[in-house]
Motif scaffolding. Structure first.
Motif, PDB file in Angstrom:
ATOM      1  N   CYS A 145       0.842  -1.195   0.000  1.00  0.00           N
ATOM      2  CA  CYS A 145       0.000   0.000   0.000  1.00  0.00           C
ATOM      3  C   CYS A 145       0.877   1.244   0.000  1.00  0.00           C
ATOM      4  O   CYS A 145       1.790   1.375   0.812  1.00  0.00           O
ATOM      5  CB  CYS A 145      -0.908  -0.029   1.228  1.00  0.00           C
ATOM      6  SG  CYS A 145      -1.816   1.498   1.459  1.00  0.00           S
ATOM      7  N   CYS A 148       0.251   3.747   3.384  1.00  0.00           N
ATOM      8  CA  CYS A 148       0.819   3.415   4.695  1.00  0.00           C
ATOM      9  C   CYS A 148       2.152   2.698   4.561  1.00  0.00           C
ATOM     10  O   CYS A 148       2.744   2.284   5.557  1.00  0.00           O
ATOM     11  CB  CYS A 148      -0.149   2.543   5.481  1.00  0.00           C
ATOM     12  SG  CYS A 148      -0.459   0.941   4.702  1.00  0.00           S
ATOM     13  N   CYS A 198      -5.278   2.023   8.096  1.00  0.00           N
ATOM     14  CA  CYS A 198      -5.117   2.844   6.891  1.00  0.00           C
ATOM     15  C   CYS A 198      -6.384   2.689   6.048  1.00  0.00           C
ATOM     16  O   CYS A 198      -6.875   1.578   5.860  1.00  0.00           O
ATOM     17  CB  CYS A 198      -3.880   2.348   6.126  1.00  0.00           C
ATOM     18  SG  CYS A 198      -3.808   2.855   4.407  1.00  0.00           S
ATOM     19  N   GLU A 200      -6.806   3.339   2.855  1.00  0.00           N
ATOM     20  CA  GLU A 200      -6.557   2.866   1.487  1.00  0.00           C
ATOM     21  C   GLU A 200      -6.610   1.336   1.395  1.00  0.00           C
ATOM     22  O   GLU A 200      -7.212   0.778   0.501  1.00  0.00           O
ATOM     23  CB  GLU A 200      -5.181   3.383   1.019  1.00  0.00           C
ATOM     24  CG  GLU A 200      -4.814   3.017  -0.407  1.00  0.00           C
ATOM     25  CD  GLU A 200      -5.592   3.806  -1.458  1.00  0.00           C
ATOM     26  OE1 GLU A 200      -6.207   4.834  -1.094  1.00  0.00           O
ATOM     27  OE2 GLU A 200      -5.604   3.374  -2.622  1.00  0.00           O
ATOM     28  N   CYS A 201      -5.965   0.675   2.351  1.00  0.00           N
ATOM     29  CA  CYS A 201      -5.835  -0.794   2.254  1.00  0.00           C
ATOM     30  C   CYS A 201      -6.658  -1.507   3.322  1.00  0.00           C
ATOM     31  O   CYS A 201      -6.635  -2.741   3.389  1.00  0.00           O
ATOM     32  CB  CYS A 201      -4.367  -1.190   2.375  1.00  0.00           C
ATOM     33  SG  CYS A 201      -3.641  -0.728   3.957  1.00  0.00           S
TER      34      CYS A 201
HETATM   35 ZN    ZN Z   1      -2.442   1.184   3.612  1.00  0.00          ZN
END
Ligand code: ZN
Ligand code: ZN
Length: 366
Positions: A145, A148, A198, A200-201
């Protein structure tokens, strides 16, 4: 310190084979493994001693010297035993990797981890396999990712030291005589716990991504051919090398041609009269059509070889051959005129056909 005899250390006879030596060493290495004997100096010495004995006895050359001259004989080989456990782990990786439930080497948390190899199955047409092609394939893969950097923690937050294992990533359970270390169930071996994930992931530290890879398929590939694209597999972690991508080829069958290795096969029907009188016919091959002369009296099932008209050779130069198998077609619908001609032919055949003549003679004898 007086050095003990290596055979005595491993407790094997002097004529022990490689397998016995390996087995004996595994047993001792398990017993004196530092993970099982934290802080035990004697165990550490035993662990080193066993490793030194194994290092010498597993190597034919060193073992030969040792058998002849004892410890003295090894002085000029540059072998001075093991200073610390780390050297032992790196020398006998294969042994420690097998240890069930026992990380051999105490795992460094940020150690480089190579990416996994990937496999992609690709189906291509008969002609593309013969002459090669260029294409692009989409490979789904996991990448670290970028938000992070793989930690799974929301940027700006700090992961907590895992309270369950105290940050070690593993816990040691005593089961009677044995103590077994297992991965910490709370932090799954990471040693830290992410407090805020995080976005995003979702805390996984990795994201799925589809990567497009261009692929050049060489002429002559066949079913099961394997193309290796170095470094196109999953990305490694902590600067670990990426894995490789293996493309496995499957070739679709062709409606007219068959293939065996570099040779192409096809069947061509001809008529009775062509077989008997000879003919010049057009044969479709991979690239263009070729003239084939059918000699007089060609039998059904006979094969003709067109040299160098087959599949380009994947390994090496040139092309395989094109083999044409002749099928003599029996007419099923005859015009009156044709039928009359066949009857006339049949009458004359009574006298001339070699088969009948031969067989007749055989029948007469009985
Ligand atoms: Zn992440
Ligand atoms: Zn933990």
């Amino acid at each position: 310190m007086q050095e003990r005899d290596y055979y005595e250390v491993l407790n094997v006879p002097r004529n022990a084979d490689e397998e016995q030596i390996k087995k004996a060493y595994r047993k001792l290495a398990m017993q004196y493994h530092p993970d099982r004997n934290p802080g035990d100096k004697t165990a550490e010495e035993n662990f080193k001693e066993a490793a030194s004995a194994y290092e010498v006895l597993k190597n034919q050359e060193k073992r030969g010297l040792y058998d002849k001259f004892g410890h003295e004989g090894l002085k000029n080989t540059g072998f001075g035993g093991f200073g610390n456990s780390g050297d032992i782990f790196s020398s006998f990786d294969d042994i420690f990797e097998d240890f069930f439930g026992f990380g051999g080497r105490p795992r460094a948390r940020n150690a480089a981890k190579p990416g996994a190899d990937l496999r992609y199955d690709l189906t291509i047409s008969f002609m593309d396999a013969a002459f090669g092609m260029e294409t692009e394939i989409s490979i789904p893969m996991h990448e670290t990712c970028h938000v992070c950097a793989g930690s799974g923690a929301k940027p700006g937050t700090n992961p907590l030291i895992c309270p369950h294992c105290g940050g070690k990533g593993k816990i040691i359970n005593s089961q009677g005589f044995f103590s077994v270390s297992t991965t910490c169930p709370r932090c799954r071996g990471a040693g830290t716990i992410v407090t805020e994930h995080c976005r995003e992931c979702g805390g996984k530290g990795k994201i799925k991504r589809v990567r497009t890879v261009s692929l050049k398929i060489p002429p002559g590939v066949d079913n099961g051919s394997r193309l290796r694209l170095q470094g196109e597999g999953e990305r490694g972690e902590n600067n670990g090398a990426p894995g490789d991508l293996y493309v496995i080829i499957e070739v679709e069958p062709h409606e007219f041609f068959q293939r065996k290795n570099d040779d192409v096969f096809c069947q061509i029907p001809i008529s009775f009269s062509q077989a008997a009188l000879g003919a010049k016919i057009d044969i479709p091959t991979l690239k263009e059509s070729e003239k084939l002369i059918i000699p007089k009296g060609t039998q059904g099932g006979h094969s003709f070889r067109l040299k160098g008209k087959g599949i380009p050779r994947l390994q090496g130069y040139g092309r395989g051959d094109h083999l044409v198998r002749i099928i003599v077609e029996t007419p099923t619908k005859l015009t009156n005129k044709q039928e009359k001609l066949f009857r006339e032919l049949a009458e004359s055949e009574q006298e001339t056909t070699s088969f009948f003549k031969k067989e007749k003679r055989k029948f007469m004898k009985r």
